[in-house]
Design a protein around this motif. Structure first.
Motif, PDB file in Angstrom:
ATOM      1  N   LEU A 152       0.849  -1.187   0.000  1.00  0.00           N
ATOM      2  CA  LEU A 152       0.000   0.000   0.000  1.00  0.00           C
ATOM      3  C   LEU A 152       0.883   1.235   0.000  1.00  0.00           C
ATOM      4  N   PRO A 153       0.439   2.297  -0.631  1.00  0.00           N
ATOM      5  CA  PRO A 153       1.245   3.518  -0.629  1.00  0.00           C
ATOM      6  C   PRO A 153       1.363   4.097   0.779  1.00  0.00           C
ATOM      7  N   VAL A 154       2.570   4.437   1.162  1.00  0.00           N
ATOM      8  CA  VAL A 154       2.800   5.088   2.446  1.00  0.00           C
ATOM      9  C   VAL A 154       2.397   6.553   2.322  1.00  0.00           C
ATOM     10  N   TRP A 155       2.701   7.123   1.184  1.00  0.00           N
ATOM     11  CA  TRP A 155       2.378   8.514   0.871  1.00  0.00           C
ATOM     12  C   TRP A 155       0.868   8.639   0.728  1.00  0.00           C
ATOM     13  N   VAL A 156       0.231   9.556   1.416  1.00  0.00           N
ATOM     14  CA  VAL A 156      -1.222   9.638   1.465  1.00  0.00           C
ATOM     15  C   VAL A 156      -1.816  10.444   0.311  1.00  0.00           C
ATOM     16  N   LYS A 157      -1.040  11.244  -0.362  1.00  0.00           N
ATOM     17  CA  LYS A 157      -1.569  12.056  -1.460  1.00  0.00           C
ATOM     18  C   LYS A 157      -1.356  11.317  -2.764  1.00  0.00           C
ATOM     19  N   PRO A 158      -2.245  11.340  -3.681  1.00  0.00           N
ATOM     20  CA  PRO A 158      -3.567  11.938  -3.637  1.00  0.00           C
ATOM     21  C   PRO A 158      -4.517  11.124  -2.766  1.00  0.00           C
ATOM     22  N   ARG A 159      -5.625  11.758  -2.377  1.00  0.00           N
ATOM     23  CA  ARG A 159      -6.603  11.089  -1.525  1.00  0.00           C
ATOM     24  C   ARG A 159      -7.120   9.819  -2.182  1.00  0.00           C
ATOM     25  N   LEU A 160      -7.907   9.107  -1.460  1.00  0.00           N
ATOM     26  CA  LEU A 160      -8.355   7.781  -1.869  1.00  0.00           C
ATOM     27  C   LEU A 160      -9.285   7.760  -3.076  1.00  0.00           C
ATOM     28  N   TRP A 161      -9.751   8.922  -3.533  1.00  0.00           N
ATOM     29  CA  TRP A 161     -10.664   8.882  -4.668  1.00  0.00           C
ATOM     30  C   TRP A 161      -9.932   8.654  -5.986  1.00  0.00           C
ATOM     31  N   VAL A 162      -8.614   8.658  -5.972  1.00  0.00           N
ATOM     32  CA  VAL A 162      -7.866   8.331  -7.177  1.00  0.00           C
ATOM     33  C   VAL A 162      -8.132   6.871  -7.511  1.00  0.00           C
ATOM     34  N   LYS A 163      -8.463   6.612  -8.752  1.00  0.00           N
ATOM     35  CA  LYS A 163      -8.770   5.239  -9.148  1.00  0.00           C
ATOM     36  C   LYS A 163      -7.516   4.388  -9.129  1.00  0.00           C
ATOM     37  N   PRO A 164      -7.680   3.107  -8.808  1.00  0.00           N
ATOM     38  CA  PRO A 164      -6.513   2.225  -8.779  1.00  0.00           C
ATOM     39  C   PRO A 164      -5.895   2.063 -10.155  1.00  0.00           C
ATOM     40  N   ARG A 165      -4.639   1.714 -10.153  1.00  0.00           N
ATOM     41  CA  ARG A 165      -3.900   1.470 -11.367  1.00  0.00           C
ATOM     42  C   ARG A 165      -4.542   0.313 -12.136  1.00  0.00           C
ATOM     43  N   LEU A 166      -4.685   0.475 -13.417  1.00  0.00           N
ATOM     44  CA  LEU A 166      -5.216  -0.603 -14.241  1.00  0.00           C
ATOM     45  C   LEU A 166      -4.076  -1.505 -14.677  1.00  0.00           C
ATOM     46  N   GLY A 167      -4.369  -2.790 -14.792  1.00  0.00           N
ATOM     47  CA  GLY A 167      -3.337  -3.742 -15.192  1.00  0.00           C
ATOM     48  C   GLY A 167      -2.659  -3.322 -16.484  1.00  0.00           C
ATOM     49  N   GLU A 169      -1.201  -0.628 -17.281  1.00  0.00           N
ATOM     50  CA  GLU A 169      -1.127   0.803 -17.549  1.00  0.00           C
ATOM     51  C   GLU A 169       0.165   1.348 -16.958  1.00  0.00           C
ATOM     52  N   SER A 170       0.878   2.174 -17.713  1.00  0.00           N
ATOM     53  CA  SER A 170       2.154   2.665 -17.199  1.00  0.00           C
ATOM     54  C   SER A 170       2.376   4.139 -17.516  1.00  0.00           C
ATOM     55  N   SER A 171       1.296   4.913 -17.536  1.00  0.00           N
ATOM     56  CA  SER A 171       1.471   6.334 -17.835  1.00  0.00           C
ATOM     57  C   SER A 171       2.288   6.998 -16.742  1.00  0.00           C
ATOM     58  N   ALA A 172       2.999   8.057 -17.115  1.00  0.00           N
ATOM     59  CA  ALA A 172       3.820   8.796 -16.146  1.00  0.00           C
ATOM     60  C   ALA A 172       2.957   9.359 -15.023  1.00  0.00           C
ATOM     61  N   LEU A 173       1.748   9.851 -15.356  1.00  0.00           N
ATOM     62  CA  LEU A 173       0.876  10.411 -14.335  1.00  0.00           C
ATOM     63  C   LEU A 173       0.454   9.321 -13.339  1.00  0.00           C
ATOM     64  N   ASN A 174       0.036   8.185 -13.860  1.00  0.00           N
ATOM     65  CA  ASN A 174      -0.393   7.093 -12.986  1.00  0.00           C
ATOM     66  C   ASN A 174       0.749   6.656 -12.082  1.00  0.00           C
ATOM     67  N   GLU A 175       1.948   6.565 -12.617  1.00  0.00           N
ATOM     68  CA  GLU A 175       3.102   6.161 -11.812  1.00  0.00           C
ATOM     69  C   GLU A 175       3.356   7.203 -10.710  1.00  0.00           C
ATOM     70  N   ALA A 176       3.258   8.473 -11.053  1.00  0.00           N
ATOM     71  CA  ALA A 176       3.503   9.523 -10.079  1.00  0.00           C
ATOM     72  C   ALA A 176       2.432   9.492  -8.967  1.00  0.00           C
ATOM     73  N   LEU A 177       1.174   9.221  -9.335  1.00  0.00           N
ATOM     74  CA  LEU A 177       0.108   9.197  -8.353  1.00  0.00           C
ATOM     75  C   LEU A 177       0.248   8.042  -7.375  1.00  0.00           C
ATOM     76  N   HIS A 178       0.862   6.951  -7.783  1.00  0.00           N
ATOM     77  CA  HIS A 178       0.945   5.767  -6.952  1.00  0.00           C
ATOM     78  C   HIS A 178       2.330   5.524  -6.378  1.00  0.00           C
ATOM     79  N   ARG A 179       3.222   6.484  -6.552  1.00  0.00           N
ATOM     80  CA  ARG A 179       4.584   6.354  -6.029  1.00  0.00           C
ATOM     81  C   ARG A 179       4.546   6.327  -4.498  1.00  0.00           C
ATOM     82  N   GLU A 180       5.376   5.514  -3.890  1.00  0.00           N
ATOM     83  CA  GLU A 180       5.394   5.441  -2.422  1.00  0.00           C
ATOM     84  C   GLU A 180       6.230   6.527  -1.840  1.00  0.00           C
TER      85      GLU A 180
END
Length: 180
Positions: A152-167, A169-180
């Motif tokens: 699970l991400p340790v970093w709390v931002k963005p809030r939980l309404w961000v949709k989970p990563r799709l199998g 998918e490797s966009s730079a934005l998605n990676e940045a949103l889910h970075r720990e």
């Protein structure tokens, strides 16, 4: 911080218990608390008012579907001629408020004339799993999804309404949103 409802849409749609009762004073609570001292479902609405509903109620119903400053469960005890909050948590998997929402709870309690314990008596940390999308409660500092085992991400931002990563998918934005 404002918290949006992040729980399942079907739960929000089925939440028919009606809005929580605004508690602006100990007298408001006393006239309503014939059911006992709790626990109750609570939210602090955007105007800073404590709203209570029966424990079986969904937080989203208590909040009339709106955003909140805090949410969880609360119990009261008699304190002389009034009431005092004896137990309070941020346990709401519908809103997943951070423990940092405590000042909103304290301010709402104080405005209503309730003493309080000075902090949550039970504190919860929530994360959405980037692997399976499940909302998880972090227990004992273990940031691992109990459903799929993903970290699970340790970093709390963005809030939980961000949709989970799709199998895949490797966009730079998605990676940045889910970075720990």
């Amino acid at each position: 911080m404002r918290y949006r409802y992040v729980g399942p849409a079907d739960v929000a749609a089925a939440a028919t218990t009606g809005p929580g009762r605004a508690v602006r004073s100990a007298a408001d609570f006393t006239s309503w608390a014939s059911a006992g001292p709790g626990p109750f479902t609570y939210v602090v609405d955007l105007s800073g008012v404590l709203r209570l509903a029966p424990r079986e109620s969904e937080h989203v119903a208590c909040a009339e579907g709106g955003e909140v400053l805090a949410a969880g469960e609360v119990s009261f005890t008699r304190d002389g001629g009034g009431w005092r909050i004896s137990e309070v948590s941020n346990q709401s998997t519908g809103y997943c408020p951070d423990p940092s929402c405590w000042p909103a709870v304290a301010a709402a309690a104080e405005r209503a004339g309730f003493g309080h314990p000075g902090g949550f008596t039970a504190e919860f940390v929530f994360r959405r799993c980037p692997g399976c999308g499940q909302i998880c409660v972090v227990k004992e500092g273990d940031f691992t999804c109990a459903v799929c085992g993903s970290p699970l991400p340790v970093w709390v931002k963005p809030r939980l309404w961000v949709k989970p990563r799709l199998g895949g998918e490797s966009s730079a934005l998605n990676e940045a949103l889910h970075r720990e």
